[in-house]
Design a protein around this motif. Structure first.
Motif, PDB file in Angstrom:
ATOM      1  N   MET A   1       0.960  -1.102   0.002  1.00  0.00           N
ATOM      2  CA  MET A   1      -0.064   0.001   0.026  1.00  0.00           C
ATOM      3  C   MET A   1       0.930   1.314   0.138  1.00  0.00           C
ATOM      4  O   MET A   1       1.836   1.413   0.842  1.00  0.00           O
ATOM      5  CB  MET A   1      -0.892  -0.055   1.184  1.00  0.00           C
ATOM      6  N   PRO A   2       0.556   1.930  -0.814  1.00  0.00           N
ATOM      7  CA  PRO A   2       1.395   3.395  -1.055  1.00  0.00           C
ATOM      8  C   PRO A   2       1.324   4.371   0.257  1.00  0.00           C
ATOM      9  O   PRO A   2       0.268   4.170   0.922  1.00  0.00           O
ATOM     10  CB  PRO A   2       0.751   4.163  -2.109  1.00  0.00           C
ATOM     11  N   GLN A   3       2.459   5.002   0.598  1.00  0.00           N
ATOM     12  CA  GLN A   3       2.097   5.932   1.717  1.00  0.00           C
ATOM     13  C   GLN A   3       1.324   6.960   1.541  1.00  0.00           C
ATOM     14  O   GLN A   3       1.279   7.397   0.441  1.00  0.00           O
ATOM     15  CB  GLN A   3       3.918   6.448   1.899  1.00  0.00           C
ATOM     16  N   GLY A   4       0.681   7.248   2.645  1.00  0.00           N
ATOM     17  CA  GLY A   4      -0.554   8.144   2.520  1.00  0.00           C
ATOM     18  C   GLY A   4      -1.802   7.275   1.769  1.00  0.00           C
ATOM     19  O   GLY A   4      -2.920   8.008   1.985  1.00  0.00           O
ATOM     20  N   SER A   5      -1.797   5.963   1.870  1.00  0.00           N
ATOM     21  CA  SER A   5      -3.151   5.453   1.786  1.00  0.00           C
ATOM     22  C   SER A   5      -3.278   4.563   2.869  1.00  0.00           C
ATOM     23  O   SER A   5      -2.785   4.336   3.830  1.00  0.00           O
ATOM     24  CB  SER A   5      -2.718   4.405   0.469  1.00  0.00           C
ATOM     25  N   LEU A   6      -4.636   4.232   2.641  1.00  0.00           N
ATOM     26  CA  LEU A   6      -5.306   3.320   3.850  1.00  0.00           C
ATOM     27  C   LEU A   6      -6.357   2.423   3.657  1.00  0.00           C
ATOM     28  O   LEU A   6      -6.892   2.833   2.586  1.00  0.00           O
ATOM     29  CB  LEU A   6      -5.768   4.437   4.883  1.00  0.00           C
ATOM     30  N   GLN A   7      -6.365   1.301   4.136  1.00  0.00           N
ATOM     31  CA  GLN A   7      -7.173   0.186   3.538  1.00  0.00           C
ATOM     32  C   GLN A   7      -7.823  -0.341   4.964  1.00  0.00           C
ATOM     33  O   GLN A   7      -7.063  -0.831   5.883  1.00  0.00           O
ATOM     34  CB  GLN A   7      -6.811  -0.778   2.847  1.00  0.00           C
ATOM     35  N   VAL A   8      -9.154  -0.179   4.990  1.00  0.00           N
ATOM     36  CA  VAL A   8      -9.860  -0.607   6.511  1.00  0.00           C
ATOM     37  C   VAL A   8     -10.898  -1.487   6.024  1.00  0.00           C
ATOM     38  O   VAL A   8     -11.917  -0.960   5.240  1.00  0.00           O
ATOM     39  CB  VAL A   8     -10.060   0.469   7.291  1.00  0.00           C
ATOM     40  N   ALA A   9     -10.829  -2.626   6.470  1.00  0.00           N
ATOM     41  CA  ALA A   9     -12.262  -3.723   6.464  1.00  0.00           C
ATOM     42  C   ALA A   9     -13.208  -3.129   7.567  1.00  0.00           C
ATOM     43  O   ALA A   9     -13.118  -3.325   8.655  1.00  0.00           O
ATOM     44  CB  ALA A   9     -11.919  -4.983   6.653  1.00  0.00           C
ATOM     45  N   ALA A  10     -14.319  -2.657   7.091  1.00  0.00           N
ATOM     46  CA  ALA A  10     -15.259  -2.046   7.864  1.00  0.00           C
ATOM     47  C   ALA A  10     -15.782  -2.887   9.024  1.00  0.00           C
ATOM     48  O   ALA A  10     -16.104  -2.696  10.159  1.00  0.00           O
ATOM     49  CB  ALA A  10     -16.537  -1.406   7.214  1.00  0.00           C
ATOM     50  N   ASP A  11     -15.914  -4.484   8.595  1.00  0.00           N
ATOM     51  CA  ASP A  11     -16.566  -5.418   9.522  1.00  0.00           C
ATOM     52  C   ASP A  11     -15.534  -5.676  10.502  1.00  0.00           C
ATOM     53  O   ASP A  11     -15.653  -6.513  11.426  1.00  0.00           O
ATOM     54  CB  ASP A  11     -16.877  -6.715   8.757  1.00  0.00           C
ATOM     55  N   GLN A  12     -14.351  -5.134  10.672  1.00  0.00           N
ATOM     56  CA  GLN A  12     -13.250  -5.367  11.523  1.00  0.00           C
ATOM     57  C   GLN A  12     -13.227  -4.349  12.432  1.00  0.00           C
ATOM     58  O   GLN A  12     -12.344  -4.215  13.407  1.00  0.00           O
ATOM     59  CB  GLN A  12     -11.957  -5.379  10.933  1.00  0.00           C
ATOM     60  N   VAL A  13     -13.942  -3.243  12.390  1.00  0.00           N
ATOM     61  CA  VAL A  13     -14.131  -2.076  13.281  1.00  0.00           C
ATOM     62  C   VAL A  13     -15.261  -2.147  14.223  1.00  0.00           C
ATOM     63  O   VAL A  13     -16.567  -2.193  13.412  1.00  0.00           O
ATOM     64  CB  VAL A  13     -13.934  -0.690  12.400  1.00  0.00           C
ATOM     65  N   GLU A  14     -15.212  -2.346  15.267  1.00  0.00           N
ATOM     66  CA  GLU A  14     -16.171  -2.445  16.186  1.00  0.00           C
ATOM     67  C   GLU A  14     -17.007  -1.094  16.478  1.00  0.00           C
ATOM     68  O   GLU A  14     -16.244  -0.247  16.711  1.00  0.00           O
ATOM     69  CB  GLU A  14     -15.628  -2.803  17.678  1.00  0.00           C
ATOM     70  N   PRO A  15     -18.256  -1.210  16.390  1.00  0.00           N
ATOM     71  CA  PRO A  15     -18.876   0.128  16.574  1.00  0.00           C
ATOM     72  C   PRO A  15     -18.900   0.487  18.216  1.00  0.00           C
ATOM     73  O   PRO A  15     -18.973  -0.323  18.907  1.00  0.00           O
ATOM     74  CB  PRO A  15     -20.465  -0.220  16.155  1.00  0.00           C
ATOM     75  N   MET A  16     -18.815   1.767  18.300  1.00  0.00           N
ATOM     76  CA  MET A  16     -18.693   2.341  19.728  1.00  0.00           C
ATOM     77  C   MET A  16     -19.806   3.261  19.983  1.00  0.00           C
ATOM     78  O   MET A  16     -20.091   3.999  19.033  1.00  0.00           O
ATOM     79  CB  MET A  16     -17.498   2.753  20.223  1.00  0.00           C
TER      80      MET A  16
END
Length: 157
Positions: A1-16
């Motif tokens: 992943m290039p610097q300054g990029s971000l990849q996040v799987a939403a199902d891996q982020v717990e709602p708070m």
């Protein structure tokens, strides 16, 4: 992943739980996918509970976009279908946002909170505690806008 990029799987982020000034109808939750404007646009999934209501408000720090992922949403008294994209420029009053059975909104912003100051200014009398608006640190917001506008802070660079 290039610097300054971000990849996040939403199902891996717990709602708070998420406090929204003047909101009523239960516990609002948020999944923060990106909160760093330097790494790109600020991206969250906001969970409106069944019967939830966010009062009409504005954000002075920048624009905001909502995309209705699922559930039902009533925007300023008008029901909108799943898949609807709503965009609001800085300073534009929008809402109230309401849901009968609950909703999830992908929210993308060009700004972020700083030092505990959430750029949220209620514009309805019942949302103002004792007749006052939610105080926003204007200096922090100006600093955030200047930082976001600098050529080396555009995210994805």
């Amino acid at each position: 992943m290039p610097q300054g990029s971000l990849q996040v799987a939403a199902d891996q982020v717990e709602p708070m739980p998420f406090h929204i000034p003047g909101a009523t109808g239960g516990t609002f939750r948020i999944q923060i996918l990106n909160e760093n404007a330097a790494a790109g646009v600020v991206t969250t999934i906001v969970h409106i509970p069944p019967g939830g209501r966010i009062p009409a408000h504005r954000h002075q720090a920048g624009s905001e976009m909502h995309f209705l992922l699922d559930g039902d949403l009533i925007e300023a008294g008008t029901e909108v279908p799943t898949g609807t994209c709503l965009t609001h420029a800085a300073g534009v009053v929008h809402g109230p946002h309401e849901s009968r059975d609950g909703a999830r909104l992908l929210t993308v912003q060009s700004w972020q909170s700083h030092h505990g100051n959430f750029d949220f200014e209620p514009t309805e009398d019942e949302a103002k505690p004792q007749g006052e608006t939610q105080k926003v640190d204007q200096q922090a917001q100006e600093s955030a806008r200047a930082e976001a506008a600098s050529p080396d802070r555009r995210g994805y660079s």
